[in-house]
Design a protein around this motif. Structure first.
Motif, PDB file in Angstrom:
ATOM      1  N   GLY A 133     -10.764  -3.444 -31.590  1.00 24.63           N
ATOM      2  CA  GLY A 133     -12.041  -2.788 -31.853  1.00 24.63           C
ATOM      3  C   GLY A 133     -11.967  -1.721 -32.923  1.00 24.63           C
ATOM      4  O   GLY A 133     -10.886  -1.333 -33.378  1.00 24.63           O
ATOM      5  N   CYS A 134     -13.146  -1.262 -33.295  1.00 28.50           N
ATOM      6  CA  CYS A 134     -13.269  -0.299 -34.386  1.00 28.50           C
ATOM      7  C   CYS A 134     -14.623   0.378 -34.249  1.00 28.50           C
ATOM      8  O   CYS A 134     -15.572  -0.235 -33.768  1.00 28.50           O
ATOM      9  CB  CYS A 134     -13.176  -1.042 -35.713  1.00 28.50           C
ATOM     10  N   PHE A 135     -14.702   1.627 -34.683  1.00 29.05           N
ATOM     11  CA  PHE A 135     -15.973   2.360 -34.533  1.00 29.05           C
ATOM     12  C   PHE A 135     -16.901   2.208 -35.726  1.00 29.05           C
ATOM     13  O   PHE A 135     -18.061   2.593 -35.669  1.00 29.05           O
ATOM     14  CB  PHE A 135     -15.658   3.852 -34.331  1.00 29.05           C
ATOM     15  N   ARG A 136     -16.432   1.618 -36.812  1.00 26.65           N
ATOM     16  CA  ARG A 136     -17.198   1.733 -38.061  1.00 26.65           C
ATOM     17  C   ARG A 136     -18.371   0.765 -38.186  1.00 26.65           C
ATOM     18  O   ARG A 136     -19.297   1.003 -38.951  1.00 26.65           O
ATOM     19  CB  ARG A 136     -16.265   1.554 -39.255  1.00 26.65           C
ATOM     20  N   GLN A 137     -18.303  -0.349 -37.530  1.00 32.82           N
ATOM     21  CA  GLN A 137     -19.401  -1.333 -37.534  1.00 32.82           C
ATOM     22  C   GLN A 137     -19.811  -1.791 -38.929  1.00 32.82           C
ATOM     23  O   GLN A 137     -21.005  -1.873 -39.247  1.00 32.82           O
ATOM     24  CB  GLN A 137     -20.608  -0.758 -36.784  1.00 32.82           C
ATOM     25  N   CYS A 138     -18.845  -2.052 -39.779  1.00 32.97           N
ATOM     26  CA  CYS A 138     -19.158  -2.565 -41.123  1.00 32.97           C
ATOM     27  C   CYS A 138     -19.886  -3.905 -40.988  1.00 32.97           C
ATOM     28  O   CYS A 138     -19.463  -4.768 -40.209  1.00 32.97           O
ATOM     29  CB  CYS A 138     -17.886  -2.764 -41.936  1.00 32.97           C
ATOM     30  N   GLU A 139     -20.925  -4.042 -41.744  1.00 33.09           N
ATOM     31  CA  GLU A 139     -21.831  -5.191 -41.603  1.00 33.09           C
ATOM     32  C   GLU A 139     -21.136  -6.530 -41.872  1.00 33.09           C
ATOM     33  O   GLU A 139     -21.485  -7.552 -41.304  1.00 33.09           O
ATOM     34  CB  GLU A 139     -23.006  -4.987 -42.579  1.00 33.09           C
ATOM     35  N   PHE A 140     -20.123  -6.526 -42.724  1.00 27.80           N
ATOM     36  CA  PHE A 140     -19.467  -7.782 -43.125  1.00 27.80           C
ATOM     37  C   PHE A 140     -18.325  -8.187 -42.185  1.00 27.80           C
ATOM     38  O   PHE A 140     -17.702  -9.221 -42.370  1.00 27.80           O
ATOM     39  CB  PHE A 140     -18.885  -7.638 -44.541  1.00 27.80           C
ATOM     40  N   CYS A 141     -18.069  -7.374 -41.162  1.00 25.54           N
ATOM     41  CA  CYS A 141     -16.823  -7.534 -40.399  1.00 25.54           C
ATOM     42  C   CYS A 141     -17.063  -8.219 -39.056  1.00 25.54           C
ATOM     43  O   CYS A 141     -18.103  -8.022 -38.421  1.00 25.54           O
ATOM     44  CB  CYS A 141     -16.212  -6.145 -40.177  1.00 25.54           C
ATOM     45  N   VAL A 142     -16.081  -8.978 -38.602  1.00 24.98           N
ATOM     46  CA  VAL A 142     -16.187  -9.609 -37.272  1.00 24.98           C
ATOM     47  C   VAL A 142     -16.261  -8.557 -36.156  1.00 24.98           C
ATOM     48  O   VAL A 142     -16.676  -8.871 -35.045  1.00 24.98           O
ATOM     49  CB  VAL A 142     -14.999 -10.560 -36.966  1.00 24.98           C
ATOM     50  N   ASN A 143     -15.886  -7.335 -36.474  1.00 23.11           N
ATOM     51  CA  ASN A 143     -15.944  -6.261 -35.468  1.00 23.11           C
ATOM     52  C   ASN A 143     -17.244  -5.467 -35.510  1.00 23.11           C
ATOM     53  O   ASN A 143     -17.319  -4.374 -34.950  1.00 23.11           O
ATOM     54  CB  ASN A 143     -14.791  -5.282 -35.689  1.00 23.11           C
ATOM     55  N   LYS A 144     -18.241  -5.986 -36.175  1.00 25.73           N
ATOM     56  CA  LYS A 144     -19.432  -5.153 -36.392  1.00 25.73           C
ATOM     57  C   LYS A 144     -20.145  -4.770 -35.094  1.00 25.73           C
ATOM     58  O   LYS A 144     -20.911  -3.817 -35.064  1.00 25.73           O
ATOM     59  CB  LYS A 144     -20.395  -5.825 -37.361  1.00 25.73           C
ATOM     60  N   ASP A 170      -4.199  -5.351 -35.160  1.00 27.95           N
ATOM     61  CA  ASP A 170      -5.212  -4.373 -34.750  1.00 27.95           C
ATOM     62  C   ASP A 170      -6.286  -4.191 -35.821  1.00 27.95           C
ATOM     63  O   ASP A 170      -6.006  -4.213 -37.010  1.00 27.95           O
ATOM     64  CB  ASP A 170      -4.542  -3.014 -34.492  1.00 27.95           C
ATOM     65  N   ASP A 171      -7.496  -3.936 -35.334  1.00 30.05           N
ATOM     66  CA  ASP A 171      -8.625  -3.763 -36.252  1.00 30.05           C
ATOM     67  C   ASP A 171      -8.629  -2.364 -36.861  1.00 30.05           C
ATOM     68  O   ASP A 171      -8.850  -2.193 -38.058  1.00 30.05           O
ATOM     69  CB  ASP A 171      -9.947  -3.998 -35.499  1.00 30.05           C
ATOM     70  N   ASN A 172      -8.438  -1.368 -36.027  1.00 28.46           N
ATOM     71  CA  ASN A 172      -8.379   0.008 -36.540  1.00 28.46           C
ATOM     72  C   ASN A 172      -7.496   0.831 -35.598  1.00 28.46           C
ATOM     73  O   ASN A 172      -7.977   1.629 -34.786  1.00 28.46           O
ATOM     74  CB  ASN A 172      -9.788   0.619 -36.660  1.00 28.46           C
ATOM     75  N   LEU A 201      -7.043   4.466 -43.930  1.00 29.73           N
ATOM     76  CA  LEU A 201      -6.508   5.689 -44.546  1.00 29.73           C
ATOM     77  C   LEU A 201      -7.511   6.840 -44.454  1.00 29.73           C
ATOM     78  O   LEU A 201      -7.126   8.009 -44.380  1.00 29.73           O
ATOM     79  CB  LEU A 201      -6.152   5.412 -46.018  1.00 29.73           C
ATOM     80  N   ARG A 202      -8.788   6.513 -44.441  1.00 27.85           N
ATOM     81  CA  ARG A 202      -9.824   7.552 -44.486  1.00 27.85           C
ATOM     82  C   ARG A 202      -9.750   8.514 -43.298  1.00 27.85           C
ATOM     83  O   ARG A 202     -10.123   9.676 -43.422  1.00 27.85           O
ATOM     84  CB  ARG A 202     -11.223   6.894 -44.516  1.00 27.85           C
ATOM     85  N   ILE A 203      -9.275   8.015 -42.149  1.00 30.63           N
ATOM     86  CA  ILE A 203      -9.227   8.892 -40.972  1.00 30.63           C
ATOM     87  C   ILE A 203      -7.814   9.409 -40.712  1.00 30.63           C
ATOM     88  O   ILE A 203      -7.567  10.098 -39.745  1.00 30.63           O
ATOM     89  CB  ILE A 203      -9.711   8.163 -39.700  1.00 30.63           C
ATOM     90  N   PHE A 225      -9.713  -0.441 -48.971  1.00 37.09           N
ATOM     91  CA  PHE A 225     -10.585   0.349 -49.855  1.00 37.09           C
ATOM     92  C   PHE A 225     -11.771  -0.566 -50.174  1.00 37.09           C
ATOM     93  O   PHE A 225     -11.833  -1.196 -51.222  1.00 37.09           O
ATOM     94  CB  PHE A 225      -9.794   0.733 -51.115  1.00 37.09           C
ATOM     95  N   ASP A 226     -12.685  -0.640 -49.225  1.00 38.10           N
ATOM     96  CA  ASP A 226     -13.748  -1.646 -49.296  1.00 38.10           C
ATOM     97  C   ASP A 226     -14.995  -1.180 -50.023  1.00 38.10           C
ATOM     98  O   ASP A 226     -15.837  -1.994 -50.380  1.00 38.10           O
ATOM     99  CB  ASP A 226     -14.146  -2.079 -47.869  1.00 38.10           C
ATOM    100  N   ASP A 227     -15.107   0.131 -50.209  1.00 32.77           N
ATOM    101  CA  ASP A 227     -16.368   0.651 -50.744  1.00 32.77           C
ATOM    102  C   ASP A 227     -16.047   1.737 -51.770  1.00 32.77           C
ATOM    103  O   ASP A 227     -15.365   2.713 -51.449  1.00 32.77           O
ATOM    104  CB  ASP A 227     -17.181   1.231 -49.560  1.00 32.77           C
TER     105      ASP A 227
END
Ligand code: SF4
Length: 373
Positions: A133-144, A170-172, A201-203, A225-227
């Motif tokens: 799992g991951c908290f970011r919910q990126c729209e393009f991701c299977v973990n959204k 792991d996702d994040n 890396l951001r967190i 570095f997706d964005d």
């Protein structure tokens, strides 16, 4: 009972080089229950089995319809259900994967005297999820649809002590509150390890950097570095990483391209997206990091489809990316090559972006060299 396991990605994609974890877990479960399991290497073999399982990771992996309709077949994976893929039943999910599932397949592939490196994930690694799992919910991701990163499988659940390395999917990982306890369990093994999906890396805090790099990291450390809007935080964290630890590893970033966050897909999106992609490559060059281009599926519908292919082929081969500009890389394919044509056509439409075609790793790195490899 005879159980046939189908890794559909393996059957469809000749360059597939990573085992399907769900297939190995299902095989492990049925073996523990006393059944015989086999990896199916050709759809023609399917009649020989009492029960069939078919999994795929990639949405564009083709599976014949008549196979999917077999009554004794169960299929699954993100390749079918993407962000809605149901998890395996608990008794399968939380059991040792069958690392022998691919053994016959690998033996058939390996030729005497040839390097075995291409198949290392089948032979050398224990593979699993410490967290999911991951908290970011990126729209393009299977973990959204996921909201947070939580512990998933304890290391001993999937670690085969005879395998010398560990690969985590792991996702994040670093977003999990229990990252330190989990990472300690990894460090205690003394084995080389990698987080194959990249780390965030951001967190990343200094303490996390120190602990992570104190371990036996595998050859390349992966981040994302997706964005382009993350450039400030990525640069700040790379500076922090440089101060916090001596980095002797290759640092590579997944660079997503072709995803319009506005969801509009207007014609002027594509030129801007190529610029953002190359700008991210330039930032990474300045930190002596590698870029690995990940093309979102819409790239195939872009008027610059060929340009995306050429950028990927250039960036994703470190020897090319580190030595040649994009223009040089294209020229080397031959003056009548598709790569040359794509670059020339793009430049005609976007002369303001010419400088990106000539940027070079060594020159950019000399502006802000941080890491070497
Ligand atoms: S940060 Fe990564 S894992 Fe998390 S939702 Fe975004 S792409 Fe997916």
């Amino acid at each position: 009972m005879r159980v046939g396991i189908i890794d559909a990605d393996l059957l469809y994609r000749p360059r597939q080089r990573f085992p399907n974890l769900a297939c190995m877990k299902i095989s492990g479960f049925y073996k523990r229950e006393g059944h015989r399991t086999e990896l199916i290497q050709d759809y023609k073999e399917i009649r020989r089995y009492d029960r069939l399982f078919l999994f795929k990771v990639f949405t564009d992996t083709y599976v014949p319809n008549e196979i999917l309709q077999l009554e004794n077949l169960t299929y699954g994976g993100t390749g079918f259900y993407y962000d809605k893929a149901p998890p395996l039943p608990e008794e399968m999910e939380h059991g040792m994967p069958d690392y022998e599932l691919y053994q016959d397949y690998i033996q058939g592939k390996m030729q005497p005297g040839k390097s075995k490196a291409a198949y290392k994930f089948y032979t050398d690694y224990s593979i699993g999820f410490l967290t999911r799992g991951c908290f970011r919910q990126c729209e393009f991701c299977v973990n959204k649809n996921s909201k947070r990163s939580v512990p998933a499988s304890p290391l001993e659940e999937f670690m085969d002590s005879s395998r010398k390395k560990l690969c985590f999917l792991d996702d994040n990982f670093l977003a999990c509150r229990e990252w330190e306890r989990l990472l300690d369990s990894v460090l205690e093994t003394g084995k080389r390890f990698q987080f194959r999906q990249g780390l965030d890396l951001r967190i990343m805090q200094e303490s996390q950097m120190k602990k992570l790099f104190s371990g036996k990291l595998d050859d390349t450390v992966l981040f994302a570095f997706d964005d382009i809007r993350d450039r400030d935080v990525i640069e700040r964290k790379l500076d922090l990483l440089n101060r916090a630890v001596p980095v002797h590893k290759r640092i590579k970033f997944y660079v997503l391209c072709g995803f319009d966050r506005a969801g509009l897909w207007k014609p002027d999106f594509w030129g801007q997206d190529i610029r953002d992609t190359l700008e991210r490559a330039r930032i990474l060059m300045r930190y002596k990091c590698l870029a690995y281009i990940m093309r979102y599926e819409k790239c195939w519908q872009s008027p610059y489809r060929g340009m995306y292919i050429t950028i990927s082929r250039w960036c994703n081969q470190p020897a090319q990316y580190a030595k040649k500009s994009l223009r040089e890389f294209a020229a080397e394919q031959g003056e009548n090559s598709a790569a040359c044509r794509y670059v020339q056509e793009f430049e005609k439409k976007h002369p303001e972006l010419s400088e990106y075609l000539d940027m070079k790793y060594e020159e950019e790195a000399s502006h802000g060299a941080v890491y070497g490899y």
